[in-house]
Design a protein around this motif. Structure first.
Motif, short mmCIF file in Angstrom:
data_model
loop_
_atom_site.label_atom_id
_atom_site.label_comp_id
_atom_site.label_asym_id
_atom_site.label_seq_id
_atom_site.Cartn_x
_atom_site.Cartn_y
_atom_site.Cartn_z
N PRO A 1 -1.55 -3.80 -7.76
CA PRO A 1 -1.16 -3.79 -9.17
C PRO A 1 0.02 -2.85 -9.38
O PRO A 1 0.34 -2.05 -8.50
N SER A 2 0.67 -2.93 -10.54
CA SER A 2 1.84 -2.08 -10.75
C SER A 2 1.41 -0.62 -10.74
O SER A 2 0.34 -0.28 -11.21
N GLY A 3 2.28 0.21 -10.15
CA GLY A 3 1.97 1.63 -10.07
C GLY A 3 1.08 1.99 -8.89
O GLY A 3 0.58 3.10 -8.82
N CYS A 4 0.90 1.05 -7.95
CA CYS A 4 -0.01 1.35 -6.85
C CYS A 4 0.70 2.04 -5.70
O CYS A 4 0.09 2.45 -4.74
N GLY A 5 2.02 2.17 -5.78
CA GLY A 5 2.75 2.88 -4.74
C GLY A 5 3.42 1.96 -3.75
O GLY A 5 4.02 2.42 -2.78
N LYS A 6 3.38 0.65 -4.00
CA LYS A 6 3.97 -0.27 -3.01
C LYS A 6 5.49 -0.17 -2.98
O LYS A 6 6.10 -0.14 -1.91
N SER A 7 6.10 -0.04 -4.18
CA SER A 7 7.57 0.08 -4.19
C SER A 7 8.00 1.41 -3.60
O SER A 7 9.01 1.50 -2.90
N THR A 8 7.23 2.45 -3.89
CA THR A 8 7.56 3.76 -3.32
C THR A 8 7.53 3.70 -1.80
O THR A 8 8.42 4.24 -1.13
N THR A 9 6.52 3.03 -1.26
CA THR A 9 6.43 2.88 0.19
C THR A 9 7.68 2.19 0.73
O THR A 9 8.30 2.64 1.69
N LEU A 10 8.06 1.12 0.05
CA LEU A 10 9.24 0.37 0.49
C LEU A 10 10.49 1.24 0.44
O LEU A 10 11.33 1.23 1.35
N ARG A 11 10.61 2.02 -0.65
CA ARG A 11 11.79 2.86 -0.81
C ARG A 11 11.82 3.98 0.23
O ARG A 11 12.88 4.44 0.62
N CYS A 12 10.63 4.41 0.67
CA CYS A 12 10.59 5.41 1.74
C CYS A 12 11.06 4.79 3.05
O CYS A 12 11.79 5.43 3.82
N ILE A 13 10.64 3.57 3.31
CA ILE A 13 11.11 2.90 4.53
C ILE A 13 12.62 2.73 4.47
O ILE A 13 13.33 2.93 5.45
N ALA A 14 13.12 2.39 3.28
CA ALA A 14 14.56 2.17 3.13
C ALA A 14 15.34 3.47 3.23
O ALA A 14 16.53 3.47 3.53
N GLY A 15 14.67 4.58 2.95
CA GLY A 15 15.38 5.86 2.96
C GLY A 15 15.93 6.21 1.59
O GLY A 15 16.72 7.14 1.45
N LEU A 16 15.51 5.47 0.55
CA LEU A 16 15.96 5.82 -0.79
C LEU A 16 15.11 6.96 -1.35
O LEU A 16 15.51 7.65 -2.26
N GLU A 17 13.90 7.11 -0.79
CA GLU A 17 13.09 8.28 -1.08
C GLU A 17 12.72 8.87 0.27
O GLU A 17 12.71 8.16 1.27
N SER A 18 12.41 10.17 0.31
CA SER A 18 11.94 10.70 1.57
C SER A 18 10.48 11.06 1.44
O SER A 18 10.07 11.59 0.40
N PRO A 19 9.68 10.76 2.46
CA PRO A 19 8.26 11.03 2.37
C PRO A 19 7.98 12.54 2.29
O PRO A 19 8.69 13.33 2.92
N THR A 20 6.99 12.91 1.51
CA THR A 20 6.63 14.32 1.41
C THR A 20 6.00 14.79 2.73
O THR A 20 6.26 15.90 3.19
N GLU A 21 5.16 13.93 3.28
CA GLU A 21 4.56 14.24 4.58
C GLU A 21 4.59 12.97 5.41
O GLU A 21 4.58 11.87 4.88
#
Lengths: 309, 318, 374
Positions: free
Chosen positions: C29-49
């Motif tokens: 569902p929206s807000g579940c973190g799926k886009s964030t995961t994708l953006r971390c793989i892309a390097g648009l966000e960096s993982p905290t850990e």
């Protein structure tokens, strides 16, 4: 939107009457206010073309008649202002380009990255917009006159340049001052535009391997062309019209490097009072560049003001 | 059923990343890479605005006047100039004029601007042309409009006195009479600025959905009532931002007053803090004293801006 | 991998291995973190850990352009001031190993492949949604990346086009054989396109598996409810001595279920709408009902043409708190207001722990019989 939906009742006959009366009073008001806003300018313009006798004897709103008409005021004013025109443009154009470019760059840097202190930096820019310039006038004068006399430093260069005279060097500190104090407003204007752009533009380009500079040059700059128009027109008008900085940094209205706004309050003044024919001619001429820009780009100007608020 | 072949273990192995990689990554990250873009303008602006304010404050604590350089030695720094200003009748009357200007000018500009915006929102023909005309004075320099109004207020031949004579009041000394001059100035400034408030309100009105109006009409509310009860309350945000711009302008208005006389001293009865400050500095050379007045001005302006910025921040619209 | 934004944890302790050339769908569902995961793989966000590896190489400290990835955005991110050709070429400009002519040729080749050659010199705003989508794909494919990342690429298209693009995307992926991570909130897209699905909820990975595995053997109540349309029916109740009791129902567990459930008492019974059978009420009323049959009232019938969704409630359940949805074939007509016999085969029943949501028992599948290749 109000009136368009008000013709839905049944008593059509009386309504049409009411309606048109209502409509007429609206238009009367609109025209009255057009008069309110234009009359002062119109009296000025009419006076500019009147002989001194006509100025004294005719109603200011009336156009000059036969022997009351003269172009002498205009030619005199043009003569008095011509050098100042050059100075004003020489000062305002680079100052506008500088502050608009810096503003766009700052807005780009502030909207494309997400970091903690950003809001703080933004607030510092915002305060810069509202700053009463009086709060920096004394330091400005001291800085450019005593601490860093840039004008006298660059003077030799200006002597060597064609067209320019050595006294034009005195405009350089003014240009830099205008750039520096123009950055906040330009930044905020651009920021509001960049915030409306989808973040995916920048992200897609990043994934494609474009550098920050390439993204700016190839994507953000071309996309923000219309906004450049708005900010440029707004900022040019502001700088051209500005008085206080010029007044502080340029020693007087009788110096050769004086800009238009600096000279205008002195044109046509003599011991016997103000010659309004000449003064109005000069005011009209001084207003001409901004008037042309305004009439041609009224929409952009209004947009700049709106975003400003 | 499930595919469990792994290409690579996913145990975090951060230790294999050398510091060189981290440094390179840091240098590659957006904050660092974008810093020249916002950093250079920020530095330039920061020096000009905040360096200027700091410098100004420093000068205000000294006793600097005339040609000598300010003496920044610690023993010389005090708030003398600030107390001196508060005790000066010129300062107090300028502050009083400033307050009158600020309140009257802002209030009338807002009301007139709102009225004009509503008028133009009635589906008037040539709407945009009319708007352009109303906004025209705003595109002109104060130096220019001051000349125009000087002529209109002219005692012998000006338009205003032609009107007053026609209605039998007799000529009025609009600029020369100290008890009228401030009113004349405010009137001229309203003429120049109400187009601006109109534009701000128009933007606010146009952002409202049309169906609010239609719903009110279906409910049988009159146009006037609809505006008072439904539309105007929603103009709060536009009012606040326009009011801030107008008030800050009222505090720093200098050019118009200067340009009326072409001298440091504006018409009698219209001296405000901004004109007082410039006169003390550049005519009399009282650098420290004028810097102190400028600080007062800055504090007043901040008193207007800070709540506004906080309000914007709370609204999440920064 | 964990990603936090301030105090909120967007993705918590997510661990995923994606084999080469797999089509993995991140769904939730929206807000579940799926886009964030994708953006971390892309390097648009960096993982905290945690760490990210692509092709065995550590990526955390690499900027997006050095990760050999391509991404398709939800809004396509086509540059409005560039023609289609310039848009596709833009991504190629930073790739080394091409001459200028080769770049042009490559753009033509990709355009040809996607059927957009005739539009190369138009601007994006002159194209339809589907065409823009293709240009966005072309921009990703042109660089021949190791990983495709897609962030809800079909959500801006209308239903018909979406179905068509779904097939095209699958064909493209097969053809290029590129590892693909695809984010969507639409479980139909997830089921139809993926090799494997990873279900996320509230930042936590719920289950990874092949579509049918998730459908038939969900590991918890969330996955069971998220996968499948209409979603699984849940009835909360208690389990005692091999019998499930809810407010209105009693359902005896057979020995297989009993063994799995053990002595957990608060349980949730799950049945897919397609596993519920409806029968006409026999003459004798409710008296002759078998163990796994109930008498229920039809409250609403939603005809879909090919099938009907029947809303059922217990005759005494006035508040409709335990409404159950059943699927019947389109030709089987039931009228609202009538009473029917509902039977639920114990083989199709799922049982979840009410406290943890964990699946205690999943439906029995004799895979040779029920899931087989054509």
């Amino acid at each position: 939107m109000a009136s368009s939906s008000s013709d839905q009742t049944f008593d059509v006959a009386s309504l049409v009457e009411d309606y048109s009366l209502y409509r007429i009073s609206q238009y009367v008001l609109v025209v009255l206010f057009i008069g309110f806003f234009l009359a002062p300018l119109e009296t000025g313009l009419m006076t500019a073309f009147k002989t001194n006798r006509a100025v004294a004897e005719t109603i200011p709103l009336m156009p000059p008649l036969a022997e009351g008409f003269t172009l002498d005021n205009m030619t005199f004013a043009l003569d008095a202002l011509s050098g100042a025109f050059f100075n004003s443009l020489f000062m305002a154009i680079p100052a506008t380009i500088g502050s608009v470019l810096f503003g766009s760059m700052a807005a780009y840097g502030l909207t494309m990255v997400d970091w903690r202190g950003q809001l703080g930096v933004l607030v510092l820019f915002l305060v810069g917009i509202f700053l009463p310039y009086q709060a920096v006038l004394v330091p400005l004068a001291r800085f450019w006159n005593n601490i860093f006399p840039l004008a006298s430093m660059v003077e030799p260069i200006f002597v060597a340049l064609p067209i320019l005279q050595s006294y034009h060097a005195n405009l350089v500190p003014l240009i830099i001052t205008h750039i520096a104090y123009g950055i906040p407003i330009c930044t905020i204007l651009f920021r509001s535009y960049y915030q409306g752009l989808p973040t995916s533009y920048v992200e897609a380009a990043k994934i494609d391997g474009a550098s920050i500079t390439k993204i700016y040059r190839r994507i953000i700059l071309p996309i923000s062309k219309p906004m450049f128009g708005v900010v440029f027109i707004y900022q040019f008008t502001q700088i051209y019209n500005e008085f206080l900085f010029a007044f502080t940094l340029i020693t007087g209205s009788d110096t050769p490097e004086a800009v238009v706004t600096l000279i205008l309050p002195a044109v046509g003044a003599s011991t016997s009072g103000v010659d309004f024919g000449i003064r109005m001619s000069a005011a009209f001429l001084a207003a001409l560049p901004t008037l042309i820009i305004y009439v041609a780009f009224a929409e952009q100007f209004a947009k700049g003001l709106k975003t400003d608020a | 059923m499930g595919t469990t072949d792994t290409t690579e273990s996913t145990k975090p192995r951060t230790e294999e990343v050398g510091w060189e990689t981290k440094v390179r990554y840091f240098l590659n990250n957006d904050l660092v890479r974008s810093s020249p873009y916002w950093g250079i303008p920020f530095l330039l602006m920061g020096i000009a605005v905040y360096g200027g304010i700091g410098f100004n404050t420093a000068i205000s604590l000294t006793d600097a006047r005339g040609l000598g350089a300010p003496d920044y030695s610690l023993s010389n720094l005090d708030f003398e100039m600030y107390t001196q200003a508060l005790g000066s009748s010129a300062f107090l009357s300028a502050a009083q004029n400033n307050l009158v200007l600020l309140i009257v000018f802002t209030t009338i500009c807002l009301l007139l601007g709102l009225f004009l915006a509503i008028l133009l929102d009635q589906g008037i023909r040539y709407n945009n042309t009319v708007q352009t005309i109303y906004l025209l004075p705003m595109a002109l320099s104060f130096v220019i409009t001051a000349q125009v109004w000087l002529w209109i207020y002219n005692y012998d031949f000006g338009l205003m006195n032609i009107i007053t004579r026609a209605v039998g009041i007799g000529p009025v000394d609009w600029i020369g009479n100290p008890s009228i001059a401030l009113g004349s100035v405010i009137f001229a400034l309203i003429w120049q600025f109400s187009g601006y408030t109109m534009v701000v309100y128009l933007a606010g009105l146009r952002s409202l959905p049309d169906d609010q109006f239609e719903a009110a009409h279906v409910d049988g509310a009159s146009t006037l009532k609809t505006y008072i009860r439904i539309i105007i309350p929603q103009m709060k945000e536009a009012s606040v931002s326009a009011a801030v711009v107008l008030m800050v302008f009222a505090l720093k208005a200098f050019t118009f007053l200067y340009a009326l006389t072409g001298r440091y001293r504006p018409p009698n009865g219209t001296d405000i803090l901004a004109t007082l400050m410039v006169r003390q500095a550049f005519k009399l050379g009282k650098w420290a004293y004028s810097a102190a007045i400028a600080t007062y001005l800055l504090i007043l302006a901040l008193g207007v801006i800070a709540p506004y910025l906080y309000y914007q921040y709370r609204q999440g619209s920064l | 991998m964990t990603k936090r934004f301030g105090d909120t944890t967007a993705v918590e302790d997510l661990s995923l291995d994606i084999p080469d050339s797999e089509f993995l769908v991140l769904v939730g569902p929206s807000g579940c973190g799926k886009s964030t995961t994708l953006r971390c793989i892309a390097g648009l966000e960096s993982p905290t850990e945690g760490s990210i590896y692509i092709g065995g190489e550590h990526m955390n400290y690499r900027v997006p352009q050095n990760r050999d990835i391509a991404m398709v955005f939800q809004d396509y991110a086509l540059y409005p001031h560039m023609t289609v050709r310039e848009n596709i070429r833009f991504g190629l400009e930073e790739e080394s190993g091409y001459t200028s002519e080769e770049r042009d040729a490559r753009v033509e080749e990709i355009a040809d492949l996607l059927g957009i050659s005739s539009m190369l010199d138009r601007n994006p705003d002159e194209l339809s949604g589907g065409q823009q989508q293709r240009v966005a794909l072309g921009r990703a494919i042109v660089r021949d990346p190791e990983v495709f990342l897609m962030d809800e690429p079909l959500s801006n298209l209308d239903a018909e086009l979406r179905a068509q693009m779904r097939t095209e995307l699958q064909q493209l992926q097969n053809r290029f054989d590129v590892t693909t991570v695809y984010v969507t909130h639409n479980q139909t897209e997830a089921m139809t396109m993926s090799d494997r699905i990873a279900v996320l909820n509230k930042g936590k990975l719920q289950q990874v598996g092949e579509p049918l595995e998730l459908y038939h053997a969900p590991e918890n109540r969330f996955v069971a409810g998220f996968i499948g349309e209409p979603s699984m029916n849940f009835v909360e109740g208690r389990h005692r001595n091999g019998t499930f009791t809810s407010e209105f129902f009693e359902y005896p567990f057979d020995s297989g279920i009993r063994d799995d459930v053990g002595d957990t008492s608060d349980v949730v019974l799950g049945v897919r709408p397609e596993d519920i059978d409806l029968k006409r009420l026999p003459e004798g009323g409710s008296s002759g009902l078998a163990d796994h049959e109930f008498r229920m009232t039809v409250s609403v019938v939603e005809p879909h043409g090919d099938r009907n969704v029947v809303h059922l409630r217990h005759p005494e359940d006035a508040s409709e708190s335990e409404t159950i949805h059943a699927l019947t074939p389109g030709t089987t007509v039931v009228d609202a207001g009538t009473d029917v016999v509902v039977s639920v085969d114990p083989d199709t029943v799922h049982v979840f722990d009410a406290a943890t949501g964990e699946a205690l028992h999943n439906r029995r599948l004799e895979s040779e019989v029920e899931v087989h290749n054509v």
